[in-house]
Scaffold this motif. Structure first.
Motif, PDB file in Angstrom:
ATOM      1  N   UNK B 183       0.770  -1.328  -0.005  1.00 42.83           N
ATOM      2  CA  UNK B 183      -0.221   0.142  -0.008  1.00 42.83           C
ATOM      3  C   UNK B 183       0.864   1.150  -0.094  1.00 42.83           C
ATOM      4  N   UNK B 184       1.947   1.235   0.679  1.00 45.47           N
ATOM      5  CA  UNK B 184       2.730   2.510   0.971  1.00 45.47           C
ATOM      6  C   UNK B 184       3.562   2.646  -0.377  1.00 45.47           C
ATOM      7  N   UNK B 185       3.737   1.507  -0.910  1.00 42.63           N
ATOM      8  CA  UNK B 185       4.514   1.844  -2.298  1.00 42.63           C
ATOM      9  C   UNK B 185       3.508   1.978  -3.457  1.00 42.63           C
ATOM     10  N   UNK B 186       2.220   1.772  -3.364  1.00 44.14           N
ATOM     11  CA  UNK B 186       1.300   2.548  -4.260  1.00 44.14           C
ATOM     12  C   UNK B 186       1.267   3.804  -4.161  1.00 44.14           C
ATOM     13  N   UNK B 187       1.242   4.172  -2.738  1.00 49.05           N
ATOM     14  CA  UNK B 187       0.884   5.494  -2.292  1.00 49.05           C
ATOM     15  C   UNK B 187       1.960   6.302  -2.898  1.00 49.05           C
ATOM     16  N   UNK B 188       3.097   5.820  -2.662  1.00 50.79           N
ATOM     17  CA  UNK B 188       4.308   6.703  -3.224  1.00 50.79           C
ATOM     18  C   UNK B 188       4.201   6.846  -4.667  1.00 50.79           C
ATOM     19  N   UNK B 193       4.078  10.780  -8.259  1.00 52.45           N
ATOM     20  CA  UNK B 193       3.800  10.635  -9.960  1.00 52.45           C
ATOM     21  C   UNK B 193       2.489  11.599 -10.049  1.00 52.45           C
ATOM     22  N   UNK B 194       1.407  11.089 -10.395  1.00 50.89           N
ATOM     23  CA  UNK B 194       0.285  11.646 -10.815  1.00 50.89           C
ATOM     24  C   UNK B 194      -0.169  12.772  -9.756  1.00 50.89           C
ATOM     25  N   UNK B 195      -0.034  12.405  -8.520  1.00 51.11           N
ATOM     26  CA  UNK B 195      -0.601  13.284  -7.437  1.00 51.11           C
ATOM     27  C   UNK B 195       0.129  14.722  -7.378  1.00 51.11           C
ATOM     28  N   UNK B 196       1.331  14.604  -7.597  1.00 55.09           N
ATOM     29  CA  UNK B 196       2.239  15.553  -7.490  1.00 55.09           C
ATOM     30  C   UNK B 196       2.199  16.371  -6.136  1.00 55.09           C
ATOM     31  N   UNK B 197       2.062  15.789  -5.125  1.00 54.49           N
ATOM     32  CA  UNK B 197       1.677  16.508  -3.760  1.00 54.49           C
ATOM     33  C   UNK B 197       2.929  17.526  -3.372  1.00 54.49           C
ATOM     34  N   UNK B 198       4.208  17.132  -4.068  1.00 51.75           N
ATOM     35  CA  UNK B 198       5.150  17.971  -3.270  1.00 51.75           C
ATOM     36  C   UNK B 198       5.343  19.297  -4.096  1.00 51.75           C
ATOM     37  N   UNK B 199       4.630  19.154  -5.337  1.00 49.37           N
ATOM     38  CA  UNK B 199       4.511  20.492  -5.920  1.00 49.37           C
ATOM     39  C   UNK B 199       4.190  21.688  -4.898  1.00 49.37           C
ATOM     40  N   UNK B 200       3.191  21.470  -4.149  1.00 52.25           N
ATOM     41  CA  UNK B 200       2.637  22.517  -3.341  1.00 52.25           C
ATOM     42  C   UNK B 200       3.301  22.379  -1.984  1.00 52.25           C
ATOM     43  N   UNK B 277      -7.244   4.224  -3.653  1.00 50.21           N
ATOM     44  CA  UNK B 277      -5.992   5.104  -3.980  1.00 50.21           C
ATOM     45  C   UNK B 277      -5.691   5.946  -3.032  1.00 50.21           C
ATOM     46  N   UNK B 278      -6.754   6.652  -2.255  1.00 50.10           N
ATOM     47  CA  UNK B 278      -6.849   7.564  -1.194  1.00 50.10           C
ATOM     48  C   UNK B 278      -6.156   7.033  -0.105  1.00 50.10           C
ATOM     49  N   UNK B 279      -6.460   5.773   0.281  1.00 54.05           N
ATOM     50  CA  UNK B 279      -5.873   5.062   1.482  1.00 54.05           C
ATOM     51  C   UNK B 279      -4.286   4.818   1.165  1.00 54.05           C
ATOM     52  N   UNK B 280      -3.978   4.677  -0.075  1.00 57.89           N
ATOM     53  CA  UNK B 280      -2.689   4.354  -0.605  1.00 57.89           C
ATOM     54  C   UNK B 280      -1.865   5.761  -0.357  1.00 57.89           C
ATOM     55  N   UNK B 281      -2.411   6.854  -0.806  1.00 55.72           N
ATOM     56  CA  UNK B 281      -1.707   8.203  -0.569  1.00 55.72           C
ATOM     57  C   UNK B 281      -1.594   8.427   0.912  1.00 55.72           C
ATOM     58  N   UNK B 282      -2.701   8.190   1.514  1.00 56.50           N
ATOM     59  CA  UNK B 282      -2.585   8.529   2.929  1.00 56.50           C
ATOM     60  C   UNK B 282      -1.314   7.920   3.801  1.00 56.50           C
ATOM     61  N   UNK B 283      -1.394   6.460   3.597  1.00 62.31           N
ATOM     62  CA  UNK B 283      -0.245   5.521   3.923  1.00 62.31           C
ATOM     63  C   UNK B 283       0.907   6.078   3.771  1.00 62.31           C
ATOM     64  N   UNK B 284       1.252   6.473   2.440  1.00 64.27           N
ATOM     65  CA  UNK B 284       2.549   6.945   2.095  1.00 64.27           C
ATOM     66  C   UNK B 284       2.854   8.373   2.855  1.00 64.27           C
ATOM     67  N   UNK B 285       1.922   9.248   2.894  1.00 64.50           N
ATOM     68  CA  UNK B 285       1.924  10.496   3.527  1.00 64.50           C
ATOM     69  C   UNK B 285       2.555  10.120   4.889  1.00 64.50           C
ATOM     70  N   UNK B 286       1.680   9.182   5.678  1.00 66.33           N
ATOM     71  CA  UNK B 286       2.125   9.067   6.924  1.00 66.33           C
ATOM     72  C   UNK B 286       3.530   8.385   7.124  1.00 66.33           C
ATOM     73  N   UNK B 287       3.914   7.841   5.990  1.00 68.85           N
ATOM     74  CA  UNK B 287       5.170   6.943   6.235  1.00 68.85           C
ATOM     75  C   UNK B 287       6.545   8.172   6.275  1.00 68.85           C
ATOM     76  N   UNK B 288       6.050   9.275   5.656  1.00 70.73           N
ATOM     77  CA  UNK B 288       7.230  10.119   5.484  1.00 70.73           C
ATOM     78  C   UNK B 288       7.257  11.094   7.190  1.00 70.73           C
TER      79      UNK B 288
END
Lengths: 746, 419, 153
Positions: B183-188, B193-200, B277-288
């Motif tokens: 899940x975390x890798x999917x979130x990453x 990638x598409x989500x480009x969270x870091x842009x902001x 998809x949202x759960x994956x993104x959340x998992x990745x963000x929480x892993x940071x």
């Protein structure tokens, strides 16, 4: 919500014994079949042969009083924002041959005006207008007769104008003089002196509304604007949901807040009186915090409401049935429609002013029915009818049975605690949206077949609904009365009989169909209190009928408008359909696959105004955005009293129905109603308003008034549903059509 | 002489290198009649396009979806998004899938000109070919809209697009991230990638690139603080997976607040994605999350600092109807109490100011929503400053923010909605 | 006592500084135009103009007004001499129940004062915060449009 409550005082439910109704309140007949003795608005029929509301108020002086101070015209109907005040004035002035300015018009007041029950159901013109039309004509004729005797000339040589009757020799008698020779306290005749509609100078003209100038310049126009000497401001605190019970409340701190005059707690009823409105609000906030409530019974939830509706115990009413041809062997078309609970959603929360003085409780109220309210209040207060005086003062538009009566009860209960002092109560926004009776959720099943020639042959329609008519027939119909330590219990629901109909209003299609069966499943036990909202069941019934007719027509390659016309025998119906189609430019030839058109027709209640409409909608699949672009409607409401007023009503009906149909639903889950403000109950805003709405009137001078206020609701909803189904490529059957996932919840 | 030759040769090489760096070929135009893709591909593409928030920046206010014209305010000027409908003349109707891939991976338009990094190709380059192709199929299935691109408002210096090649040397690391398992890798994959969270959510350096070594440290975007995503664990109430998923998929987290400002449209889009998809993104963000520092959460004893009393009065008249615990929104709707609101606990008052000044807007289509009116015209700057003192002390149990006036003035001045 | 200037007249008001302007106008100054609708800035029935800008008076505390001039519908015109916008609303019969109309007129007035000739899209966007339940929108827009076009009714 029905309360299973062991505190109920048995003596107060005398009308219910062993679950059976034995004593009806005041004017309400106990069962639907006996209802012909009262009309659908709750008044007793005394003279069935008289026109309009003269049936229940047959004496001329109930309507028109003439003396040296001038002409007073009384109507039991009230201004709800429909322009009825102006229209009544036009009718009375026309038939009395006077300028409107010479008439003092008094609207519903239990001390002064006839009892016309409720101002509802598009009845104002048909009943009240017709009564005034005839009463005024008869009074004018009596005045002419009296003048004829006084002056010794035949009536044919007399002219009545602006309060004077002149003979052709120049001698004159004023109305005030002539009236001394006649008795206006006399029963009206069944027929009135004939008038040629061609001679009308007021009826049929767009007299500007008398109330608008004041309303746009800050005049005191509403009960909300009343300021009586020494008036206190009050707020009530309600349970978070009906059925929740007060567990604890310590009022000592609130009583010490600045300006607080009194805190009233009676069972689950809580109110606070203060010397200032803002202080009352601050105190009510503190009370809200201080009050602890038990949990309310679980709700079926938004998604589960229609399943619940079909499983709750229901009384089955056969609405219509006929069988005049062999059943078709063609495959049947079937569909199921649903509608969610909707809110009247007045912009101004309900408000009332009450004062107990000299043993009489006077209540200034924006109720639709001052007389039924008086009955309910008198029972609640335990006083005779003549000790309650209800005076109508305008409120914000109500569109049916909203919180007006309940807040009047709030005001009366609070005013009782401070004899002598006037008390103004206004609900807060959440109270309006949580405590108004909702427009019922409904479900319908439809099965129809065509014959070999492509004509409608069989039609089976069943519908499920809670009541649409929980009007004030006893104290228990007033929400505050059900909260008292000794609570009152609502009278058992009784549906409005046919042909007007209740949930089954307009459930019978207007089309020629040989075999037909229409059934109403009337569910009296309800998750929410529900009552009348503009057009009642007609909203979803016309959607069900017209979408089916549209799909059946297309299934045999016929134009839906031609198909309708082919199934209609009533030339007036055909004319409004042709008018709307022509003015819209039907058949629709748009080539943009993101736009489509829909057409619908109905005659309100199958006995009142005719309405046909064509709409064009646009849909953007990328954003799910829907726009009503254009609506073109045609109406036939008989003789039109005020064309611009009728147009205003129809335009409003089209926009409001579009808002209901596209967006509106009470949002609730198992434990809570979420639609307690405008972000929880979104309605149309300016960005959703169409580019063009036009209304074409087929006037019928000399024919009876049919009323206009509610006739647009059903057909507009149907036309929008049809158009949107076409542009989205699949039939839409659940209202509202465009429900976006609630923000903040999944 | 020799030296001169060397110089010449060197400059020749430099020119050649520069040319190689700065020149990109034009790719062949297609006929402009896209080959229709199957429904399944288009549906997958719709999901990718939602993951990428494409519609947010490629739709002007009141404009047609994907037809561009939305103005992105950057420190260098306003850049208008392009028309990505399949219109042959003004959109991407003549783009081949290769041209589309090159744009997403390398930031180069079909005709070979460089795209501004306001278009987040530094992140889209992480996307898998299959996803890019699906997105292409989806966009090509949209209705073509004739919408010529709007001219960017940039100073001359920044209009020299070839110079972007050097920017790319610094910031663009082309290539897909291999989709890992879990899940975390999917979130990453989705977030990087598409989500480009870091842009902001990553600070930008002076030439507009994401600062190295500071991923997700938080930044300021459109006048709003985009909070650090690697400190969610250090919040007064540490974010949980459930809260973050609620926030991203519905716009409201009951213990933190509602999405507002530039995050609101992002959430609108994420709400359309499958929950996984949202759960994956959340998992990745929480892993940071960075290790929690020493939390300085000792509640401040409100000693009635200057402005507090005035703020209390303003709150009672202007805010209490919605934000007091007795208010229906609080008591019945379970809206986050202000003592939980992220903006009240934040290091800067920026988002609190933004919310007061601009409110939280109505949804585009009528729907049950979180809404707050703008108080810009009702309250003076001094009122807002006093209100902030009160909010911070009463609900945040913290010392009042300092230097609020500068931000209030700044937000008030250009708090207006983007063009 | 707080000083408050409304429609050009300076008033001394006894209400507390936190009192929303709406209640001060309605109860202390006995004006009818601004209406209570929601108390949360969601419907616009309470709209008045403060220093040229339309504000929701139901969520605007008295203390925040300061020296700024408040204009209510009572300050636009009178029954005998309605302002151009009021006259246009009358001419278009742009009211049903009319409860929202004072707020509508005040919001529109603020727009026209700042931008005398707004186009249709600008008018609609500007009016977005105000709700009408009767569905009078077509007439409200028509009434504003005519004044915006300079064709005073």
């Amino acid at each position: 919500m029905t309360r299973h409550d062991d505190r109920v005082d048995i003596s107060r439910r005398a009308f219910i014994v062993n679950g059976a109704l034995v004593v009806a309140f005041a004017t309400m007949a106990p069962a639907r079949l006996l209802a012909q003795k009262v009309d659908t608005l709750g008044t007793v029929i005394l003279a069935p042969n008289l026109p309009g509301s003269l049936k229940s108020n047959p004496f001329l002086d109930a309507w028109i009083k003439i003396d040296d101070s001038g002409i007073t015209v009384c109507t039991g109907k009230v201004e709800l924002g429909t322009g009825v005040r102006t229209a009544m004035l036009q009718i009375a002035a026309e038939q009395l041959s006077v300028r409107p300015a010479l008439i003092t018009l008094v609207t519903a007041d239990t001390a002064r005006t006839p009892d016309e029950g409720y101002t509802a159901g598009s009845h104002s013109m048909a009943d009240g207008g017709t009564a005034l039309f005839n009463a005024a004509a008869q009074v004018r004729f009596l005045l002419l007769t009296a003048a004829s005797s006084r002056l010794g000339v035949p009536v044919s040589r007399l002219t009545a104008k602006d309060g004077e009757i002149r003979a052709d020799d120049g001698r004159k008698v004023t109305y005030a003089e002539a009236v001394k020779d006649i008795q206006l306290h006399r029963q009206a005749d069944a027929t009135s002196p004939a008038v040629d509609p061609k001679t009308f100078t007021l009826i049929g003209t767009s007299l500007p509304r008398v109330d608008i100038p004041g309303k746009v310049t800050g005049g005191a126009a509403y009960v909300q604007d009343m300021r009586l000497p020494g008036m206190l401001h009050a707020r009530v605190v309600r349970p978070p949901l009906p059925g929740a019970r007060l567990k604890q409340l310590d009022v000592t701190a609130v009583e010490k807040l600045p300006g607080v005059v009194r805190v009233v707690v009676d069972g689950d009823f809580i109110g606070v009186l203060a010397d200032d409105e803002w202080r009352a609000i601050v105190a009510a906030r503190a009370l809200t915090r201080a009050a602890g409530w038990t949990a309310a019974p679980a709700l079926p939830g938004y998604a589960g409401i229609h399943a619940a509706l079909r499983t709750l115990p229901a009384k089955v009413y056969p609405t219509a049935s006929r069988s005049t041809a062999p059943v078709s062997t063609k495959p049947a078309f079937t569909c199921t429609h649903t509608k969610q609970y909707v809110q009247h959603g007045s912009i101004g929360p309900s408000c009332a002013v009450a004062q107990l003085a000299d043993g009489t409780m006077t209540v200034w109220t924006h109720t639709q029915g001052v007389y039924p309210l008086r009955g309910g209040l008198a029972e609640m207060l335990g006083v005779p009818l003549d000790k309650v005086h209800c005076i109508h003062v305008e409120g914000s538009g109500c569109y049916g049975h909203n919180g007006a009566d309940d807040v009047a009860a709030d005001a009366a209960l609070l005013a009782r605690a401070v004899p002598g002092q006037p008390v103004r109560v206004q609900w807060m926004r959440d109270q309006e949206q949580l405590w108004e009776p909702y427009g019922p959720a409904m479900a319908t099943d439809l099965k129809a077949t065509l014959d070999d020639a492509g004509n409608l042959r069989d039609w089976n329609f069943a519908l499920w609904s809670t009541p649409h008519n929980e009007r004030i027939v006893n104290a228990g119909r007033l929400a505050p009365a059900t909260l008292l330590a000794k609570p009152f219990v609502s009278a058992p629901p009784v549906p409005i009989p046919n042909p007007e109909g209740d949930a089954d209003r307009n459930a019978v299609p207007p089309y020629r169909i040989p075999n037909l069966d229409v059934t109403m499943n009337f569910v009296p036990e309800m998750p929410f209190r529900t009552s009348a909202m503009r057009s009642l069941g007609a909203h979803i019934n016309v959607v069900s009928i017209e979408t089916t007719v549209d799909e059946l027509a297309r299934s045999v390659g016929q134009d839906p408008v031609d198909f309708r016309i082919r199934h209609l025998d009533d030339p007036r119906a055909v004319e409004v359909i042709r008018t709307a189609a022509r003015e819209f430019g039907w058949p629709y030839r748009g080539t943009d696959d993101r736009k489509a058109a829909g057409f619908a027709f109905s005659r309100y209640k199958n006995i009142m105004g005719y309405f046909a409409i064509a709409v064009e909608v646009a849909y953007d699949p990328d954003t799910n955005a829907v726009r009503l672009l254009r609506a073109v409607a045609a109406i036939d409401c008989g003789q039109i009293v005020n064309p611009d007023g009728a147009r205003n009503q129809i335009e409003g009906g089209i926009l409001q129905s579009t808002s209901w149909t596209l967006y509106e639903a009470v949002d609730f889950d198992e434990i809570q109603v979420h639609s307690n403000d405008w972000s929880g109950y979104p309605i149309m805003r300016f960005s959703q308003v169409p580019d063009e709405v036009s209304v074409h009137i087929v006037d019928r001078p000399g024919l009876p008034f049919l009323g206009a206020a509610e006739i647009a609701q059903g057909p507009t909803a149907a036309a929008v549903t049809i158009a949107l189904s076409r542009v989205m490529g699949s039939p839409l059957r659940d209202l509202p059509l465009m429900r976006h996932a609630p923000f903040g919840r999944t | 002489m020799k030296r001169r030759t060397v110089l010449l040769a060197a400059s020749g090489v430099l020119c050649a290198v520069a040319f190689a760096i700065m020149w990109r070929p034009s790719l062949r135009e297609t006929t402009g009649t896209p080959i229709p893709a199957d429904a399944a591909t288009i549906a997958r593409g719709a999901r990718v396009v939602a993951q990428g928030d494409c519609i947010v920046c490629h739709t002007a206010r009141e404009g047609t979806s994907y037809a561009g014209g939305y103005g992105l305010k950057t420190p260098f000027g306003t850049i208008y998004s392009t028309n990505i409908t399949p219109d042959a003349a003004t959109g991407i109707g003549r783009w081949s899938v290769d041209a589309f891939r090159r744009a997403l991976r390398h930031g180069v338009s079909r005709d070979g000109h460089f795209l501004y990094p306001a278009f987040p190709y530094v992140h889209y380059t992480r996307m898998a070919d299959a996803d890019i192709d699906d997105a292409y199929a989806f966009l090509m299935s949209r209705r073509p809209v004739d919408a010529p691109p709007r001219k960017n408002e940039l100073p001359l210096l920044f209009r020299l697009r070839p110079s972007l090649a050097f920017w790319n040397l610094l910031f663009l690391k082309s290539g897909a991230v291999p989709a890992g398992r879990g899940v975390v890798e999917r979130g990453r994959y989705l977030a990087e990638g598409a989500g480009h969270c870091a842009s902001c959510h990553t600070p930008l350096d002076f030439i507009g690139g994401e600062e190295h070594g500071k991923p997700y440290d938080g930044a300021t975007v459109d006048g709003w603080d985009a909070p650090p995503l690697n400190r969610l664990d250090s919040a007064t109430r540490p974010w949980t997976q459930g809260q973050l998923v609620d926030y991203l998929s519905t716009g409201v987290a009951s213990e933190h607040g509602a999405a507002a400002g530039p995050m609101r449209p992002v959430v609108d889009n994420l709400s359309k994605l499958p929950r996984a998809d949202v759960e994956a993104i959340a998992s990745y963000v929480l892993s940071l999350q960075k290790p929690r520092g020493v939390r300085n959460d000792t509640p401040v004893n409100p000693s009635m600092p200057a402005g507090y009393a005035e703020g209390a009065s303003l709150f009672a008249g202007g805010c209490a109807g919605c934000h007091e615990p007795s208010a229906p929104m609080m008591a019945m709707e379970g809206r986050p109490s202000l003592d939980m609101a992220t903006s009240i606990h934040a290091d800067t008052p920026r988002n609190a100011i933004q919310t007061i000044v601009n409110g939280i807007g109505l949804p585009d289509e009528p729907g049950v929503s979180v809404y707050m009116p703008s108080f810009d015209d009702a309250l003076s700057n001094r009122d807002i400053a006093n209100l902030l003192v009160y909010l911070r002390v009463r609900f945040g149990k913290k010392e009042p923010w300092r230097a609020t006036n500068k931000i209030i003035e700044e937000v008030g001045k250009d708090g207006s909605a983007p063009p | 006592m707080i000083e408050l200037r409304v429609n050009g007249v300076l008033h001394q008001v006894e209400a507390g500084p936190e009192t929303p302007l709406l209640y001060v106008l309605r109860n202390d100054l006995r004006m009818n135009g601004a209406k209570f609708g929601c108390g949360m800035g969601q419907c616009g029935a309470c709209t008045v103009i403060v220093q040229g800008k339309p504000v929701f008076s139901c969520v605007t505390p008295l203390s925040s007004i300061g020296a700024r001039e408040v204009v209510t519908i009572e300050g636009l015109g009178t029954l005998a001499h309605p302002s151009p916008l009021q006259a246009s609303f009358i001419a278009h019969q742009a009211a049903q129940c009319g409860y929202c109309i004072s707020g509508m007129i005040m919001r529109a007035q603020a727009l026209l004062a700042a931008n005398p000739h707004p186009d249709e899209a600008t008018i609609r966007e500007h009016m977005e915060p105000n709700l009408c339940r009767c569905g009078t929108h077509m007439r409200i827009l028509a009434a504003i449009r005519v004044v915006a076009a300079g064709e005073h009714a």
